[in-house]
Design an enzyme around this catalytic site. Structure first.
Site, PDB file in Angstrom:
ATOM      1  N   ILE A  47       0.889  -1.231   0.172  1.00 27.15           N
ATOM      2  CA  ILE A  47      -0.023   0.058  -0.014  1.00 27.15           C
ATOM      3  C   ILE A  47       0.795   1.508   0.005  1.00 27.15           C
ATOM      4  O   ILE A  47       0.496   2.258  -0.445  1.00 27.15           O
ATOM      5  CB  ILE A  47      -0.831  -0.071   1.197  1.00 27.15           C
ATOM      6  CG1 ILE A  47      -1.910  -1.341   1.095  1.00 27.15           C
ATOM      7  CG2 ILE A  47      -1.861   0.994   1.267  1.00 27.15           C
ATOM      8  CD1 ILE A  47      -2.532  -1.423   2.345  1.00 27.15           C
ATOM      9  N   CYS A  48       2.024   1.102   0.462  1.00 24.21           N
ATOM     10  CA  CYS A  48       2.977   2.113   0.637  1.00 24.21           C
ATOM     11  C   CYS A  48       2.945   3.306  -0.417  1.00 24.21           C
ATOM     12  O   CYS A  48       2.659   4.448  -0.213  1.00 24.21           O
ATOM     13  CB  CYS A  48       4.374   1.849   1.207  1.00 24.21           C
ATOM     14  SG  CYS A  48       4.185   0.554   2.731  1.00 24.21           S
ATOM     15  N   PRO A  49       3.349   2.869  -1.572  1.00 21.53           N
ATOM     16  CA  PRO A  49       3.467   3.877  -2.905  1.00 21.53           C
ATOM     17  C   PRO A  49       2.362   4.737  -3.040  1.00 21.53           C
ATOM     18  O   PRO A  49       2.299   5.948  -3.273  1.00 21.53           O
ATOM     19  CB  PRO A  49       3.818   3.249  -4.017  1.00 21.53           C
ATOM     20  CG  PRO A  49       4.667   1.839  -3.430  1.00 21.53           C
ATOM     21  CD  PRO A  49       3.659   1.586  -2.043  1.00 21.53           C
TER      22      PRO A  49
END
Length: 186
Positions: A53-55
């Protein structure tokens, strides 16, 4: 990374200070949290560079960065990834899983000390939960939100918290109470 004496990570406590290496626009420098005193700071903890999910989440922050800046709030994103990983992460377009073009700093927390100071480390894994910590202009924690790894953070909610913290009608009374708080024990 070096840290000052741990204060506490709960709302109303003086935020733990730290010095760490960060990447801004592809080049690294030393960051001192205390140098942001006088501005609100939103610390965004994320597990790993190039994560699931980070980007996407960090690009949402970038899309709203101007709104955070209008509220005089600096944004810093922190993970246990190395500086080299962060440079690579910032060099790839979002279509390829990177965050090219972001204008806020990615902070290295390779040994997890910052995450531990803020109570967001997943100790059994070596990386942090997803978390947001809002620090006011005086260096006091206003809000601390954590989610499980597969659950993204609500960046819109973070912006609402920033706006409410800045425009709180009783903010002066609250700040007087905060000044009386020296340190919170963990």
């Amino acid at each position: 990374m070096t840290s000052s004496q741990v204060s506490g990570y709960w709302p109303g406590c003086v935020a733990p200070s730290f010095t760490a290496t960060a990447v801004f626009s592809g080049s690294s420098s030393t960051l001192h949290l205390q140098s942001y005193k006088g501005k609100m700071v939103l610390l965004i903890f994320y597990p790993v560079d190039f994560g699931y999910i980070c980007p996407t989440e960090l690009m949402v922050v970038e899309d709203k960065l101007h709104e955070f800046q209008q509220e005089e709030c600096e944004v810093l994103a922190i993970s246990t990834g190395s500086i080299m990983s962060k440079v690579a992460f910032m060099s790839l377009d979002k279509e390829k899983g990177g965050v090219a073009g972001i204008k806020f700093g990615l902070v290295e927390d390779k040994d997890g000390q910052i995450g531990s100071m803020y109570g967001v480390m997943r100790e059994d894994s070596g990386y942090s939960y997803r978390a947001m910590v809002l620090i006011d202009r005086e260096g006091v924690v206003v809000s601390r939100i954590m989610t499980d790894l597969p659950v993204g953070l609500g960046i819109t909610e973070a912006l609402r918290l920033v706006k409410n913290s800045k425009n709180e009608k009783s903010g002066q009374d609250l700040n007087q109470k905060r000044r009386a708080i020296k340190k919170c024990k963990m």
